[in-house]
Design a protein around this motif. Structure first.
Motif, short mmCIF file in Angstrom:
data_model
loop_
_atom_site.label_atom_id
_atom_site.label_comp_id
_atom_site.label_asym_id
_atom_site.label_seq_id
_atom_site.Cartn_x
_atom_site.Cartn_y
_atom_site.Cartn_z
N THR A 7 0.84 -1.21 0.00
CA THR A 7 0.00 0.00 0.00
C THR A 7 0.87 1.25 0.00
O THR A 7 0.62 2.19 -0.76
CB THR A 7 -0.94 0.01 1.23
N GLU A 14 2.14 7.31 -6.51
CA GLU A 14 1.23 8.43 -6.80
C GLU A 14 1.81 9.74 -6.30
O GLU A 14 1.76 10.76 -6.99
CB GLU A 14 -0.14 8.17 -6.18
N THR A 31 -4.10 16.40 -0.98
CA THR A 31 -4.09 16.10 -2.41
C THR A 31 -3.86 14.62 -2.65
O THR A 31 -4.52 13.99 -3.47
CB THR A 31 -2.98 16.90 -3.13
N ALA A 33 -4.51 12.20 -0.58
CA ALA A 33 -5.70 11.47 -0.14
C ALA A 33 -6.76 11.44 -1.25
O ALA A 33 -7.37 10.40 -1.52
CB ALA A 33 -6.27 12.09 1.13
N THR A 34 -6.96 12.57 -1.88
CA THR A 34 -7.93 12.65 -2.97
C THR A 34 -7.53 11.74 -4.13
O THR A 34 -8.36 11.00 -4.65
CB THR A 34 -8.07 14.11 -3.46
N ARG A 35 -6.26 11.80 -4.52
CA ARG A 35 -5.80 11.02 -5.68
C ARG A 35 -5.79 9.52 -5.41
O ARG A 35 -5.99 8.72 -6.32
CB ARG A 35 -4.40 11.48 -6.10
N THR A 36 -5.51 9.13 -4.15
CA THR A 36 -5.42 7.69 -3.84
C THR A 36 -6.72 7.14 -3.27
O THR A 36 -6.83 5.94 -3.04
CB THR A 36 -4.29 7.43 -2.82
N GLU A 37 -7.67 8.05 -3.02
CA GLU A 37 -8.95 7.67 -2.41
C GLU A 37 -8.75 7.01 -1.05
O GLU A 37 -9.46 6.08 -0.66
CB GLU A 37 -9.77 6.78 -3.35
N LEU A 38 -7.74 7.50 -0.31
CA LEU A 38 -7.49 7.06 1.05
C LEU A 38 -7.78 8.23 1.99
O LEU A 38 -7.79 9.38 1.58
CB LEU A 38 -6.04 6.61 1.21
N SER A 39 -7.99 7.91 3.24
CA SER A 39 -8.27 8.97 4.21
C SER A 39 -7.00 9.72 4.58
O SER A 39 -5.90 9.17 4.54
CB SER A 39 -8.90 8.38 5.47
N LYS A 40 -7.18 10.99 4.96
CA LYS A 40 -6.04 11.77 5.41
C LYS A 40 -5.42 11.13 6.64
O LYS A 40 -4.20 11.09 6.78
CB LYS A 40 -6.46 13.21 5.73
#
Length: 195
Positions: A7, A14, A31, A33-40
Motif C-alpha cells: 500500500t 502516486e 491532495t 488522499a484525494t488522488r489515492t482515495e485514502l483517508s487523510k
C-alpha cells in the motif's frame, strides 16, 4: 512484501507522480488522499508529517532512478557504450517517460537549494552520489582506453549533468521541439572532447 508495504509503495508511486508536476512543496497529504482515495488520517499514519512524506518521495524516486537509469547503464559494456547508455536512460527520465512532470530531482533542487533541513540534505547527498556514479562510469571508459587518461571524470559528470539540465529547460519550459536533438549533439561533442 506485506500489504502495508505494498500500500505504501502505491501511495509513494502516486505521490512521486504528483510531486513531479507540482513540486515537493505542492504535494500535500490532502491532495494525495484525494488522488489515492485514502483517508487523510490513514496517510498521516504512514508519513506523520509533510517533511516525512517529502523525504519518502525522494527516496522512492531515487530507487526508481537507480532501477531505470543506473542499473540498465551498468549492464552495458564498460567504457563509451556504458556512458552512452547512462545518457540515454537519464534523458528518458528527464523527458518524462517515467514521471509525467519530468525530473523530480531538478524541481526539488530548485525548491530546496536555499532551504536548510533534512530534505535539502538528502538531495545534496543524492546529487553527490550521482556525480560519483557518473564519474565512475566515465573512469571505466578511461581504463578501457576509450577516453583520454588525463580527462577529469568529475568535470565530465558536471558537463553531462549540465547537458541534461539544459535539455529540461529547453524542452519543458521553452517547448523547443529541437531540445532532444540539441542535447544529443552536445553529448556527442562532450564525448569527442573526452576521446
Amino acid at each position: 512484501m506485506s500489504k502495508g508495504d505494498s500500500t505504501k509503495r502505491v501511495i509513494l508511486d502516486e505521490a512521486t507522480e504528483i510531486a513531479s508536476k507540482v513540486g515537493l512543496q505542492g504535494l500535500t497529504i490532502g491532495t494525495l488522499a484525494t488522488r489515492t482515495e485514502l483517508s487523510k488520517s490513514g496517510l498521516f499514519a504512514h508519513f506523520r508529517s509533510k517533511e516525512s512524506l517529502q523525504l519518502d518521495v525522494l527516496r522512492h524516486a531515487r530507487e526508481r532512478f537507480v532501477d531505470l537509469v543506473v542499473r540498465p547503464a551498468l549492464a552495458a559494456p564498460r567504457g563509451e557504450r556504458r556512458v552512452r547508455a547512462l545518457f540515454e536512460h537519464w534523458l528518458a527520465w528527464c523527458r518524462g517517460d517515467v514521471l509525467g512532470g519530468g525530473c523530480i530531482f531538478t524541481a526539488a533542487a530548485a525548491e530546496f537549494d536555499d532551504q536548510p533541513g533534512p530534505v535539502r540534505d538528502l538531495l545534496v547527498n543524492d546529487e553527490r552520489d550521482l556525480a560519483d556514479t557518473v564519474a565512475q562510469v566515465f573512469r571505466t571508459g578511461i581504463t578501457e582506453g576509450h577516453f583520454r587518461a588525463e580527462a577529469d571524470p568529475y568535470q565530465f559528470a558536471q558537463d553531462l549533468h549540465g547537458i541534461l539540465l539544459a535539455y529540461i529547460h529547453s524542452a519543458r519550459l521553452l517547448g523547443d521541439p529541437m531540445a532532444e536533438q540539441r542535447a544529443a549533439r552536445s553529448f556527442e561533442a562532450l564525448l569527442a572532447a573526452a576521446r
